[in-house]
Each structure stands twice: as structure tokens, then as C-alpha cells.
Design a protein around this motif. Structure first.
Motif, mmCIF file in Angstrom:
data_model
loop_
_atom_site.group_PDB
_atom_site.id
_atom_site.type_symbol
_atom_site.label_atom_id
_atom_site.label_comp_id
_atom_site.label_asym_id
_atom_site.label_seq_id
_atom_site.Cartn_x
_atom_site.Cartn_y
_atom_site.Cartn_z
ATOM 1 N N CYS A 70 -6.573 3.792 8.121
ATOM 2 C CA CYS A 70 -5.929 4.803 7.278
ATOM 3 C C CYS A 70 -4.470 4.412 7.091
ATOM 4 N N HIS A 71 -3.990 4.549 5.864
ATOM 5 C CA HIS A 71 -2.557 4.436 5.609
ATOM 6 C C HIS A 71 -1.956 5.833 5.695
ATOM 7 N N PHE A 72 -0.917 5.934 6.488
ATOM 8 C CA PHE A 72 -0.209 7.201 6.654
ATOM 9 C C PHE A 72 1.190 7.062 6.044
ATOM 10 N N ALA A 73 1.709 8.179 5.554
ATOM 11 C CA ALA A 73 3.082 8.179 5.023
ATOM 12 C C ALA A 73 3.760 9.476 5.402
ATOM 13 N N SER A 74 5.062 9.413 5.496
ATOM 14 C CA SER A 74 5.832 10.638 5.689
ATOM 15 C C SER A 74 5.667 11.529 4.464
ATOM 16 N N SER A 75 5.556 12.844 4.687
ATOM 17 C CA SER A 75 5.451 13.738 3.525
ATOM 18 C C SER A 75 6.791 13.850 2.793
ATOM 19 N N GLU A 76 7.839 13.222 3.345
ATOM 20 C CA GLU A 76 9.114 13.152 2.607
ATOM 21 C C GLU A 76 9.127 11.994 1.613
ATOM 22 N N CYS A 77 8.080 11.165 1.617
ATOM 23 C CA CYS A 77 8.004 10.087 0.621
ATOM 24 C C CYS A 77 7.932 10.694 -0.783
ATOM 25 N N TYR A 78 8.344 9.914 -1.769
ATOM 26 C CA TYR A 78 8.378 10.408 -3.157
ATOM 27 C C TYR A 78 7.645 9.402 -4.046
ATOM 28 N N TYR A 79 7.069 9.914 -5.143
ATOM 29 C CA TYR A 79 6.375 9.042 -6.089
ATOM 30 C C TYR A 79 7.373 8.304 -6.971
ATOM 31 N N ILE A 80 6.988 7.106 -7.401
ATOM 32 C CA ILE A 80 7.795 6.356 -8.365
ATOM 33 C C ILE A 80 6.958 6.113 -9.615
ATOM 34 N N PHE A 138 0.420 1.274 -3.759
ATOM 35 C CA PHE A 138 0.980 2.606 -3.496
ATOM 36 C C PHE A 138 2.177 2.914 -4.400
ATOM 37 N N PRO A 139 2.082 3.967 -5.213
ATOM 38 C CA PRO A 139 3.210 4.315 -6.085
ATOM 39 C C PRO A 139 4.184 5.282 -5.403
ATOM 40 N N PHE A 140 4.473 5.058 -4.138
ATOM 41 C CA PHE A 140 5.428 5.932 -3.445
ATOM 42 C C PHE A 140 6.285 5.118 -2.490
ATOM 43 N N ARG A 141 7.410 5.666 -2.147
ATOM 44 C CA ARG A 141 8.428 5.022 -1.317
ATOM 45 C C ARG A 141 9.077 6.077 -0.413
ATOM 46 N N PRO A 142 9.863 5.732 0.596
ATOM 47 C CA PRO A 142 10.246 4.369 0.957
ATOM 48 C C PRO A 142 9.167 3.683 1.788
ATOM 49 N N ALA A 143 9.107 2.360 1.661
ATOM 50 C CA ALA A 143 8.077 1.570 2.340
ATOM 51 C C ALA A 143 8.147 1.715 3.852
ATOM 52 N N ALA A 144 9.350 1.858 4.394
ATOM 53 C CA ALA A 144 9.501 1.912 5.858
ATOM 54 C C ALA A 144 8.892 3.164 6.466
ATOM 55 N N ARG A 145 8.593 4.178 5.659
ATOM 56 C CA ARG A 145 7.975 5.422 6.169
ATOM 57 C C ARG A 145 6.472 5.448 5.901
#
Length: 290
Positions: free
Chosen positions: A250-260, A151-158
Motif C-alpha cells: 500500500c502507498h500511504f500519504a499524509s492527508s496534508e498532501c495536495y493534488y497537482i 501520483f498527482p499529489f505532493r510533497p513526495a517526502a510525505r
């Protein structure tokens, strides 16, 4: 379909990996904080699981085509079995299949997801895994790994994975194996395992695995669902039975996550491999891992 009562910022105090919510008990929150995973029993109904199973079989028989999905097969079995569930070991990226994508919208699943991501949720990566009976070659063993590698996005905790057993999963048919507490460690280098037999595409594993680290086999019944952190080291063993061990996730992420940008990171070689695969599949020149 979610309560929108979990705030998206971590709260001061002991909790880093969960958000304030009215779903998890204090004991459940603390267990996830300490171990990086949490099993919720009988979360998904038998009726829903049977619907997912029927749709998977339709996909195997090519009765339905799913745009954008990656259908992973054991090519060595195709001549023997043709188009059937005895050949397909995974349907990845099924977001265009309305029936399977229902899993990602189940209120009972999202209610828990929100405790980790907050109320603004994106489904990032979907899989229906059909662990085939294995041979001595251990083709379908998934080496120990951390999902954040992909996954090229963070933060991992979200980010959180929801993984639901579609039938009993135990050590005989290759249940999930986790190393509790490893979600507190950084992302480690991954590559293909150095062993005999052909590794499945993108089934990367840890380059330097701590054999002494305690492991827990997650024995789960049909409908049980485990939620786990993307840095938790986990994998699955071989299926020693004659049946098929199915799960949907399914992997879910907060839509506030950002790409790196993964350049100069341990994920750079993964991007190269994904880009090469995309070139072959779509004959396109402009591709990024995101």
C-alpha cells in the motif's frame, strides 16, 4: 491505531525524508535518508499473510467480487487455466475488500508509516502482486521506475510505500531491485519499455535508465516489509521458478498532501492513458487522474 507522536513538519537538521518519532533508531533513520528505503524483518505475522493469501485465491476463483478493483490477468494463460491464481498477476485497488484492506490498517505497519507521513494518514493505492512464472518474453518483468510517476499529489517526502513479502523473495523468483539514493533525484520521464513482447498495461519504465547506477536485490523472507520513497528507482526481475511470488503493498500519504495539475509535466501522458481506460470501463466523460 498510530501513536500520533510524529510531527508532520520536517525537523531542522539532517533529516528530510523522516519525521521525529520514537519508532526508528537513529541508524534506521539515517539509512532511509541516505538510501530511500528501509527493510523491517518479520513485521507482518504468518497468520495475517495466510489470510491475505486465502482471500486472493477466492478473488481469483470469482468466489468474491471486489467493487472498483482492477484484476490484471495474463490473457494468454486463460484458455489453459481458466479462473485461477495461475492467470491473475495483480489485484489493484482492493480497498473495498475488507479482508485485504486489513493490511492497510495493521498497527505494526502504520507505526512505521507514521514516521514518514506524520499522524494523519491516507491509504492511496493498494496492490496484491502475484508474480507468475515467466517465459523468455519477460512479460512480468517490471522495468525500473519511480512510483511518483503515477501520483498527482505532493510533497513526495510525505508519501511512502509499505511492501510486504508473502513468501521468500529472491533473485530466482523476481525480488525487488532498488537503486539506493535515487530518491534524491527528480521525477524522470517514463513510458513503455522498447522491447519485444507485449508490455503489461501501465507498467511504465524510465525512458533513460542509468545502467551503471548500483543496484541492490532485496532478498526478503515471508513477513519482511520494505518501506520506500516514491522517487526511489526500483523494479523487479522475472520469476524463473515454477512457483508464484506474492507480495502485498500500500502507498500511504499524509492527508496534508495536495493534488497537482499534471498538464505540461512528464505525467501528462499517464493521465491521458488512465482517462482512456476509465472511458472504456465506466463509459464516462468527466475523469481526472486524481
Amino acid at each position: 491505531p498510530t501513536s500520533a507522536q510524529a510531527s508532520a513538519a520536517p525537523q531542522p537538521g539532517n533529516f528530510c525524508y523522516t519525521l521525529d518519532n520514537d519508532v526508528l533508531t537513529t541508524e534506521q533513520r539515517q539509512f532511509y535518508e541516505d538510501n530511500g528505503y528501509l527493510v523491517v524483518k518479520k513485521l507482518v505475522s504468518d497468520e495475517d499473510i495466510e489470510r491475505f493469501r486465502k482471500e486472493f485465491i477466492r478473488i481469483c476463483k470469482k468466489e468474491v467480487s471486489v467493487p472498483g478493483a482492477m484484476i490484471m490477468k495474463d490473457e494468454s494463460l486463460r484458455s489453459q487455466y481458466g479462473q485461477s491464481e495461475k492467470v491473475v498477476n495483480k489485484v489493484q485497488d482492493f480497498q473495498e475488500d475488507e479482508e485485504l484492506f486489513r493490511y492497510c490498517t495493521l498497527p505494526e505497519v502504520l507505526k512505521y508509516v507514521e514516521c514518514f507521513t506524520g499522524p494523519n494518514i491516507m491509504a492511496m493505492h493498494t496492490m496484491l502482486i502475484n508474480k507468475l512464472p515467466d517465459s523468455d518474453k519477460q512479460t512480468f518483468l517490471h522495468p525500473m521506475h519511480q512510483d511518483l510517476h503515477y501520483f498527482p499529489f505532493r510533497p513526495a517526502a510525505r508519501i511512502v510505500c509499505a511492501w510486504t513479502a508473502m513468501e521468500r523473495a529472491d533473485q530466482d523468483n523476481g525480488c525487488l531491485v532498488v537503486q539506493p539514493g535515487t530518491h534524491k533525484e527528480p521525477l524522470k520521464p517514463h513510458s513503455y519499455p522498447k522491447r519485444e513482447g507485449k508490455a503489461n498495461k501501465l507498467f511504465h519504465g524510465l525512458l533513460d535508465e542509468d545502467e551503471k547506477s548500483p543496484r541492490v536485490h532485496l532478498v526478503m523472507e515471508k513477513g519482511d516489509t520494505v518501506f520506500f520513497h516514491p522517487l526511489l528507482i526500483h523494479g523487479s526481475g522475472i520469476n524463473k521458478t515454477s512457483g508464484f511470488r506474492k507480495s502485498i503493498s500500500c502507498h500511504f500519504a499524509s492527508s496534508e498532501c495536495y493534488y497537482i495539475d499534471v498538464k505540461d509535466t512528464t505525467q501528462e501522458h499517464l493521465e491521458k492513458e488512465v482517462v482512456e481506460m476509465a472511458h472504456k470501463k465506466y463509459n464516462t466523460t468527466s475523469v481526472e487522474l486524481r
